[in-house]
Design an enzyme around this catalytic site. Structure first.
Site, PDB file in Angstrom:
ATOM      1  N   LEU A  12       0.848  -1.202   0.000  1.00  0.00           N
ATOM      2  CA  LEU A  12       0.000   0.000   0.000  1.00  0.00           C
ATOM      3  C   LEU A  12       0.881   1.249   0.000  1.00  0.00           C
ATOM      4  O   LEU A  12       1.670   1.461   0.917  1.00  0.00           O
ATOM      5  CB  LEU A  12      -0.922   0.010   1.218  1.00  0.00           C
ATOM      6  CG  LEU A  12      -1.809  -1.230   1.399  1.00  0.00           C
ATOM      7  CD1 LEU A  12      -2.852  -0.975   2.480  1.00  0.00           C
ATOM      8  CD2 LEU A  12      -2.474  -1.649   0.094  1.00  0.00           C
TER       9      LEU A  12
ATOM     10  N   ARG B 134       1.810  15.176   6.192  1.00  0.00           N
ATOM     11  CA  ARG B 134       2.710  15.717   7.217  1.00  0.00           C
ATOM     12  C   ARG B 134       4.175  15.757   6.792  1.00  0.00           C
ATOM     13  O   ARG B 134       5.014  16.289   7.505  1.00  0.00           O
ATOM     14  CB  ARG B 134       2.528  14.937   8.529  1.00  0.00           C
ATOM     15  CG  ARG B 134       1.256  15.350   9.254  1.00  0.00           C
ATOM     16  CD  ARG B 134       1.037  14.544  10.502  1.00  0.00           C
ATOM     17  NE  ARG B 134       0.559  13.195  10.204  1.00  0.00           N
ATOM     18  CZ  ARG B 134       0.705  12.158  11.027  1.00  0.00           C
ATOM     19  NH1 ARG B 134       1.326  12.303  12.178  1.00  0.00           N
ATOM     20  NH2 ARG B 134       0.239  10.973  10.686  1.00  0.00           N
TER      21      ARG B 134
ATOM     22  N   ASN C  19      -1.987  -3.318  16.120  1.00  0.00           N
ATOM     23  CA  ASN C  19      -1.961  -3.791  14.735  1.00  0.00           C
ATOM     24  C   ASN C  19      -0.849  -3.094  13.958  1.00  0.00           C
ATOM     25  O   ASN C  19      -0.785  -1.872  13.914  1.00  0.00           O
ATOM     26  CB  ASN C  19      -3.320  -3.472  14.093  1.00  0.00           C
ATOM     27  CG  ASN C  19      -3.351  -3.809  12.614  1.00  0.00           C
ATOM     28  OD1 ASN C  19      -2.659  -4.720  12.164  1.00  0.00           O
ATOM     29  ND2 ASN C  19      -4.145  -3.069  11.865  1.00  0.00           N
TER      30      ASN C  19
ATOM     31  N   ARG D 100      55.173  18.998 -24.671  1.00  0.00           N
ATOM     32  CA  ARG D 100      55.136  20.242 -23.906  1.00  0.00           C
ATOM     33  C   ARG D 100      56.169  21.180 -24.517  1.00  0.00           C
ATOM     34  O   ARG D 100      57.100  20.736 -25.199  1.00  0.00           O
ATOM     35  CB  ARG D 100      55.442  19.986 -22.432  1.00  0.00           C
ATOM     36  CG  ARG D 100      56.823  19.414 -22.229  1.00  0.00           C
ATOM     37  CD  ARG D 100      57.089  19.032 -20.791  1.00  0.00           C
ATOM     38  NE  ARG D 100      58.477  18.636 -20.637  1.00  0.00           N
ATOM     39  CZ  ARG D 100      58.906  17.784 -19.724  1.00  0.00           C
ATOM     40  NH1 ARG D 100      58.045  17.215 -18.906  1.00  0.00           N
ATOM     41  NH2 ARG D 100      60.172  17.489 -19.629  1.00  0.00           N
TER      42      ARG D 100
END
Ligand code: UD1
Ligand code: MG
Length: 448
Positions: free
Chosen positions: A8, A15, A169, A422
């Site tokens: 569910l 809230r 419950n 470089r």
């Protein structure tokens, strides 16, 4: 007996004061509803039905990410827990096994508890999971008659005498799916909340000559989340459980309370985790690896004997082979680091493969992104990448090859070659002294 889970997850969670549906808030890096589902897997469910409502599209997308075969049904209006379960009826059409109802906002019900609940179905047609508590608050109360569960009364509808019952419950219920839906058909909404209560099926079952009983679990397994403060408490409980189980499994945690786990973190025996480490989702660490202080890991794999950190960041797709070393201020993303390879200091290695025993010097950067696309860098076995090398992807550095310090590598480097890329150094005698004298003079003139 085959099992279906009905989770569910339709509630808004007013809230939480959030735009997200409540069950999408994260605990241990996974949405809340994924936790009840994960524990429910202990029952080896043949079907999983998620009842979504508020933010159903978000819940459905997250659920499919977890398992593409899940069924998500939508409860348009939240008329109560019995009404929510009824939404799963058509999804379970023809299903002949047991249904177990779980709440998406209740993440801690242990797998063993659900197994005990399922086993108790041998003794009763309806089995409810209860818990004893000194703070029964507004929970529904289980009215027992010996081992038999006579009915469940919601707090709002309870007499003072019933409110004195301490057995509550949890909301978790198991019954044969067909029986469950039959019982729900008889449930009305004539009660203090005007809702269809799932809890009413117990009384209906008893009047029909079916049996009901309760199995109990620890109170903290039934902790539900209704607001952000409870979510924070739940996260802290999740973390302490995760730390305890890591220790039980033989992981060394030097300061457990500073290490943060996700729902799916896997750490092998004899691995060492130093203080202040975060395991975001998707991390596996093998035995004997060491994760040093202040490291952040996500979606990555660390093999045996590898060392990570301190202050390292492993992002999704980082895979370290045995004994690889990733040092301080190094970021690895979507890259395989070969056995015994070292990336020890201040580097970024992304979209890359690094061969075994390669050594990447301080400040090595794979320039993987051209602003539009990502490109791959390959560094061969035993290659030596000089400090501050920029590897402009796509590019390959061969096995046993080398790049010099400060190189900008734009072309592939063959096996065994040294790439020098470089500008050459030129020394101008006395120029530094003259240069600064000129600047100081300039500053002095300006100051007047
Ligand atoms: C419910 C139980 C109560 C129990 C408590 C435990 C009922 C009537 N009461 O009360 O006995 O002690 O849980 O926490 O079952 N939901 C839906 N659709 C709905 C209604 C609820 O999906 O129409 C979901 C909620 O999002 C939540 C769960 O079901 O995850 C429980 O609903 P909630 O409203 O919290 O029930 P409680 O009043 O707490
Ligand atoms: Mg509730």
């Amino acid at each position: 007996m085959s099992t279906a889970l009905i989770i569910l997850a339709a509630g808004k969670g007013t809230r939480m004061e959030s735009d997200l549906p409540k069950v999408m808030h994260e605990l241990g890096g996974a949405p809340l509803f994924a936790h009840a589902w994960a524990h429910g897997r202990a029952l080896d469910p043949e079907r999983v039905v998620i009842v979504a409502g508020h933010g159903a599209e978000l819940v459905e997308a997250a659920a499919r990410d977890i398992d593409a075969d899940v069924t998500v049904v939508v409860q348009e209006e939240q008329l109560g827990t019995a009404h929510a379960v009824a939404q799963a009826r058509s999804a379970l059409e023809g299903f002949d096994g047991d249904a177990v109802v779980l709440y998406g906002d209740t993440p801690f019900t242990a797998a063993e508890t659900l197994e005990r609940l399922a086993a108790a179905r041998d003794q009763a047609d309806v089995v409810v999971l209860g818990f004893d508590t000194e703070n029964a608050g507004r929970y529904g109360r289980l009215v027992m008659d010996g081992d038999r569960l006579s009915r469940i009364v919601e707090f709002k509808d309870a007499t003072d005498e019933e409110r004195a019952i301490s057995l509550c419950n949890s909301g978790v219920v198991a019954a044969k799916a067909l029986t469950l839906f039959d019982l729900i058909d008889a449930v009305g909404n004539d009660n203090a909340s005007g809702e269809y209560y799932l809890t009413d099926i117990v009384e209906v079952a008893n009047t029909r000559g079916l049996s009901a009983t309760a199995v109990s679990c620890a109170e903290n397994e039934t902790l539900g989340i209704n607001n952000r403060a409870e979510l924070v408490d739940a996260e802290s409980l999740f973390q302490s459980n995760a730390r305890a189980s890591a220790l039980e499994n033989g992981v060394t945690l030097l300061a457990p309370e500073t290490v943060f786990f996700s729902h799916d973190t896997v750490i092998g025996r004899e691995a060492v985790v130093e203080p202040n480490v975060v395991f975001a989702p998707g991390v596996t660490v093998e035995s004997g690896a060491r994760i040093r202080a202040f490291s952040h890991l996500e979606g990555c794999h660390v093999s045996k004997g590898a060392i990570v950190g301190p202050y390292a960041r492993l992002r999704p797709g980082a895979e370290l082979a045995n004994n690889a070393k990733i040092g301080n201020f190094v970021e690895i993303k979507n890259a395989q680091i070969g056995e015994g390879a070292k990336v020890n200091h201040l580097s970024y290695v992304g979209d890359a493969s690094v061969g075994e025993a390669a050594n990447l010097g301080a400040g090595t950067v794979t320039c993987n992104y051209d602003g539009v696309m990502k490109h791959h860098t390959h560094i061969g076995a035993r290659a030596f990448i000089g400090s501050d090398t920029m590897l402009v992807a796509p590019v390959t550095v061969g096995d046993d090859a080398m790049t010099t310090t400060g190189a900008v590598i734009t072309k592939d480097v063959p096996d065994g070659a040294m790439a020098v890329a470089r500008a050459e150094q030129v020394n101008k005698p006395g120029l530094a002294i003259k240069f600064f004298a000129r600047l100081r003079a300039l500053k002095a003139r300006k100051g007047k």
